[in-house]
Write a protein that holds these residues in place. Structure first.
Motif, PDB file in Angstrom:
ATOM      1  N   ALA A   9      -0.252  15.083   0.952  1.00 60.29           N
ATOM      2  CA  ALA A   9       0.330  14.290  -0.142  1.00 60.29           C
ATOM      3  C   ALA A   9       0.304  15.150  -1.395  1.00 60.29           C
ATOM      4  N   ASN A  10       1.286  14.942  -2.254  1.00 60.16           N
ATOM      5  CA  ASN A  10       1.307  15.705  -3.501  1.00 60.16           C
ATOM      6  C   ASN A  10      -0.001  15.530  -4.266  1.00 60.16           C
ATOM      7  N   ARG A  11      -0.390  14.277  -4.437  1.00 61.77           N
ATOM      8  CA  ARG A  11      -1.601  13.978  -5.203  1.00 61.77           C
ATOM      9  C   ARG A  11      -2.795  13.926  -4.266  1.00 61.77           C
ATOM     10  N   GLY A  12      -3.907  14.489  -4.697  1.00 61.13           N
ATOM     11  CA  GLY A  12      -5.108  14.483  -3.863  1.00 61.13           C
ATOM     12  C   GLY A  12      -6.036  13.351  -4.230  1.00 61.13           C
ATOM     13  N   GLY A  31      -3.522   6.307  -9.041  1.00 62.91           N
ATOM     14  CA  GLY A  31      -2.349   5.768  -8.342  1.00 62.91           C
ATOM     15  C   GLY A  31      -2.664   5.016  -7.061  1.00 62.91           C
ATOM     16  N   GLY A  32      -1.702   4.151  -6.695  1.00 64.68           N
ATOM     17  CA  GLY A  32      -1.871   3.272  -5.537  1.00 64.68           C
ATOM     18  C   GLY A  32      -1.925   4.032  -4.220  1.00 64.68           C
ATOM     19  N   LEU A  33      -1.097   5.053  -4.106  1.00 61.93           N
ATOM     20  CA  LEU A  33      -1.067   5.830  -2.860  1.00 61.93           C
ATOM     21  C   LEU A  33      -2.457   6.415  -2.596  1.00 61.93           C
ATOM     22  N   ALA A  89      11.516  15.980  -7.297  1.00 62.33           N
ATOM     23  CA  ALA A  89      10.915  14.748  -6.753  1.00 62.33           C
ATOM     24  C   ALA A  89      11.069  13.574  -7.724  1.00 62.33           C
ATOM     25  N   ASN A  90      10.679  13.775  -8.988  1.00 57.82           N
ATOM     26  CA  ASN A  90      10.690  12.640  -9.917  1.00 57.82           C
ATOM     27  C   ASN A  90      12.039  12.391 -10.566  1.00 57.82           C
ATOM     28  N   SER A  91      12.814  13.450 -10.811  1.00 59.48           N
ATOM     29  CA  SER A  91      14.084  13.247 -11.530  1.00 59.48           C
ATOM     30  C   SER A  91      15.253  13.001 -10.593  1.00 59.48           C
ATOM     31  N   LEU A  93      14.944  12.696  -6.533  1.00 59.15           N
ATOM     32  CA  LEU A  93      14.685  11.868  -5.338  1.00 59.15           C
ATOM     33  C   LEU A  93      14.218  10.467  -5.740  1.00 59.15           C
ATOM     34  N   TRP A  94      13.335  10.384  -6.726  1.00 62.34           N
ATOM     35  CA  TRP A  94      12.878   9.056  -7.184  1.00 62.34           C
ATOM     36  C   TRP A  94      14.062   8.245  -7.709  1.00 62.34           C
ATOM     37  N   PHE A  95      14.916   8.892  -8.519  1.00 59.68           N
ATOM     38  CA  PHE A  95      16.064   8.186  -9.094  1.00 59.68           C
ATOM     39  C   PHE A  95      17.047   7.750  -8.014  1.00 59.68           C
ATOM     40  N   ASP A 145       5.464  10.620   1.591  1.00 61.70           N
ATOM     41  CA  ASP A 145       6.409  10.442   0.483  1.00 61.70           C
ATOM     42  C   ASP A 145       7.508  11.492   0.303  1.00 61.70           C
ATOM     43  N   TYR A 146       8.396  11.140  -0.663  1.00 56.79           N
ATOM     44  CA  TYR A 146       9.601  11.912  -0.966  1.00 56.79           C
ATOM     45  C   TYR A 146       9.297  13.310  -1.486  1.00 56.79           C
ATOM     46  N   HIS A 147       8.085  13.539  -1.993  1.00 52.48           N
ATOM     47  CA  HIS A 147       7.759  14.903  -2.433  1.00 52.48           C
ATOM     48  C   HIS A 147       7.816  15.858  -1.244  1.00 52.48           C
ATOM     49  N   LEU A 148       7.468  15.352  -0.080  1.00 51.10           N
ATOM     50  CA  LEU A 148       7.264  16.217   1.085  1.00 51.10           C
ATOM     51  C   LEU A 148       8.232  15.877   2.222  1.00 51.10           C
ATOM     52  N   HIS A 169       6.638   5.867   0.607  1.00 49.71           N
ATOM     53  CA  HIS A 169       6.060   4.768  -0.189  1.00 49.71           C
ATOM     54  C   HIS A 169       7.080   4.130  -1.123  1.00 49.71           C
ATOM     55  N   THR A 170       8.255   4.740  -1.233  1.00 42.39           N
ATOM     56  CA  THR A 170       9.321   4.215  -2.100  1.00 42.39           C
ATOM     57  C   THR A 170      10.336   3.481  -1.224  1.00 42.39           C
ATOM     58  N   PRO A 171      11.367   2.886  -1.849  1.00 40.39           N
ATOM     59  CA  PRO A 171      12.486   2.425  -1.024  1.00 40.39           C
ATOM     60  C   PRO A 171      13.199   3.653  -0.447  1.00 40.39           C
ATOM     61  N   ASP A 287       2.033  -2.499 -14.821  1.00 41.18           N
ATOM     62  CA  ASP A 287       2.840  -1.474 -14.164  1.00 41.18           C
ATOM     63  C   ASP A 287       2.554  -0.119 -14.789  1.00 41.18           C
ATOM     64  N   ARG A 288       2.973   0.931 -14.100  1.00 39.69           N
ATOM     65  CA  ARG A 288       3.139   2.203 -14.789  1.00 39.69           C
ATOM     66  C   ARG A 288       4.348   2.025 -15.706  1.00 39.69           C
ATOM     67  N   THR A 289       4.429   2.796 -16.803  1.00 41.79           N
ATOM     68  CA  THR A 289       5.655   2.718 -17.619  1.00 41.79           C
ATOM     69  C   THR A 289       6.727   3.458 -16.828  1.00 41.79           C
TER      70      THR A 289
END
Ligand code: G6P
Length: 477
Positions: A9-12, A31-33, A89-91, A93-95, A145-148, A169-171, A287-289
């Motif tokens: 996972a991206n985040r450890g 984070g939830g993950l 990933a954030n700009s 794939l997330w979008f 997740d989408y990062h990987l 973990h996303t849609p 929520d997160r912002t």
């Protein structure tokens, strides 16, 4: 099959901080993950979690050889990491998966994008190589997740003996939205995901969207075998193989959450919040912002409630916690600012000397959020699109007097909780305002009954069950 389990996972599960005197201290990752996976993995003695070094302090820890048992951090070049995490990933794939683009203006796939995509590929390759190096023969690997998204394909080529799962973990983006991406990017994403034996999603809706991408694109096949959907794909490096597409909804560990929510620190925050709310009803959101959370339309709905039903003025408070997230991205910073401004506008327009309609908190204060959960009369969860949304499951579990859940049809949790929630279309502010009114007006017996059923659904599949069902699915892919 080996008993070893690896997670990527991206985040450890932890991150490091570098003190002024140069000492490193470890802290739990956010984070939830992370909290879901950490809880599940603590039951796996031989587990190894591979994650990226996210900060200079993390990189320093890797360089000094500082590590915790069961964790390997990858020191990826900071510029490559920034491109992979922020630019792709954030700009992108997330979008894409959350349908967030303002399409007349974005996205723009220019030279900078194509270079950043190369970094995303390199970042995924670092994970695939580390997994290939650490995994025993026949080990099970759970990629997150989408990062990987490319890791399963890359790892399949390096280590055909491994059992590989990917969980999103996303849609997953709808077919038309996915086609906004350049074709080669879409093709590589699908290639990567289909390197897995099992591809998992939180809901049937997201699994279906993924299968649509297969059905409608050339070169992929979708079939249903024994009631289970599988995606079929041929690749020269792998030959013919199939991937099973499965749904693994994630819920909350009720006992653990109640324990956390009753720590002395939370009791103190609750006393302070009670004083601010002063016996009024509380509409709570946490929520997160995050753009997908639809915080602005939530505030507009609250304003409409107070306009259409002035009888609630002075009798209700909206507690909105929007803790900072991804503030490296300008669009997140301006969204956070817009949330603050709209809340201030509502307070100026409608507030009175002894009543502030909205109390916004933009700090990362988990204890305050739990205190708000306990106080909630109404929980507002109105994302435009959300993989699951665990807040929708957490609030009914800890709310003291029972709460009414106002839930968006765009949240993954909608599939499980729709019967006992008041459901709203996330773009329809008027409908959301009406649901808030209905929620505030609901008789307490009905509210208690609904909360009991919501809490039962929310806790039916705790992280350990979610995780173990993926491991079992891998044992017999
Ligand atoms: C939420 C999402 C996950 C995602 C995580 C990343 O928890 O549900 O899909 O992996 O955010 O957040 P981060 O703060 O690491 O960018």
């Amino acid at each position: 099959m080996a008993s070893q389990v690896l997670v990527a996972a991206n985040r450890g599960p932890l991150s490091y901080a570098l003190d002024a005197d140069g000492t490193l201290s470890a802290r739990r990752g956010g984070g939830g993950l992370v909290s879901g996976l950490s809880a599940a993995l603590s039951r796996q003695p031989e587990a190894l979690w591979i994650c990226a070094a996210l900060s200079d302090a993390d990189r320093e820890a890797v360089r000094r050889g500082v590590s915790e048992p069961g964790v390997r951090m990858l020191d990826i070049d900071p510029a490559v990491y920034d491109d992979a995490y922020n630019a792709i990933a954030n700009s992108v794939l997330w979008f894409t998966h959350h349908h967030l683009y303002d399409v007349p203006r974005e996205p723009v796939f220019d030279a900078a994008f194509h270079r950043a995509w190369e970094s995303y590929v390199a970042y995924n390759r670092s994970f695939a190589e580390a997994l290939a190096e650490e995994a025993e023969q026949g080990a099970r690997v759970l990629v997150q997740d989408y990062h990987l998204a490319l890791v399963p394909g890359m790892l399949r080529v390096l280590r055909p003996d491994l059992l590989i799962a990917h969980f999103t973990h996303t849609p997953w983006a709808s077919y038309d939205y996915l086609r906004i991406l350049p074709s080669y990017v879409r093709e590589e994403l699908l290639w990567g995901m289909l390197g897995a034996d099992v591809v998992g999603f939180h809901t049937h809706a997201w699994a279906r969207a993924f299968l649509d991408a297969m059905t409608l694109d050339d070169g992929h096949g979708v079939a249903t075998a024994d009631g289970e959907e599988i995606a079929h794909r041929r690749h020269e490096a792998w030959g013919d193989r199939t991937t099973s597409v499965r749904v693994f909804p994630l819920g909350v560990d009720g006992d653990e959450l109640r324990k956390l929510a009753h720590r002395p620190e939370v009791n103190d925050k609750l006393a302070a919040l009670r004083a601010e709310v002063a016996g009024r009803k509380a509409i709570v959101r946490v929520d997160r912002t995050e753009l997908s959370k639809n915080i602005l339309r939530g505030l507009l709905a609250y304003r409409e409630l107070l306009t259409v039903h002035p009888e609630w003025r002075g009798r209700v408070v909206h507690l909105a916690s929007a803790y900072p997230s991804r503030q490296d991205l300008a669009v997140y910073r301006s969204y956070t600012q817009a949330v603050r401004e709209l809340a201030a506008e509502i307070n100026t327009e409608l507030g009175t000397p002894d009543w502030q309609p909205v109390l916004v908190s933009v700090e990362d204060d988990f204890a305050r959020s739990l205190a708000a959960y306990r106080l909630a009369d109404v929980a507002l969860v109105n994302p435009v699109r959300d993989g699951m949304n665990l807040v929708a499951k957490e609030i009914p579990v800890v709310s003291e007097a029972g709460c009414v859940l106002v839930l968006s049809t765009g949240a993954g949790a909608y599939e499980e909780l729709r019967e006992d929630a008041l459901t709203v279309h996330p773009y329809d502010v008027t409908e959301t305002a009406a649901a808030l009114h209905a929620a505030l007006s609901m008789p307490s017996a009905e509210r208690a009954e609904r909360t009991k059923r919501l809490a039962a659904h929310a806790t039916a599949l705790p992280p350990s069950t979610w995780f173990e069902s993926q491991l079992s699915a891998l044992a017999a892919p």
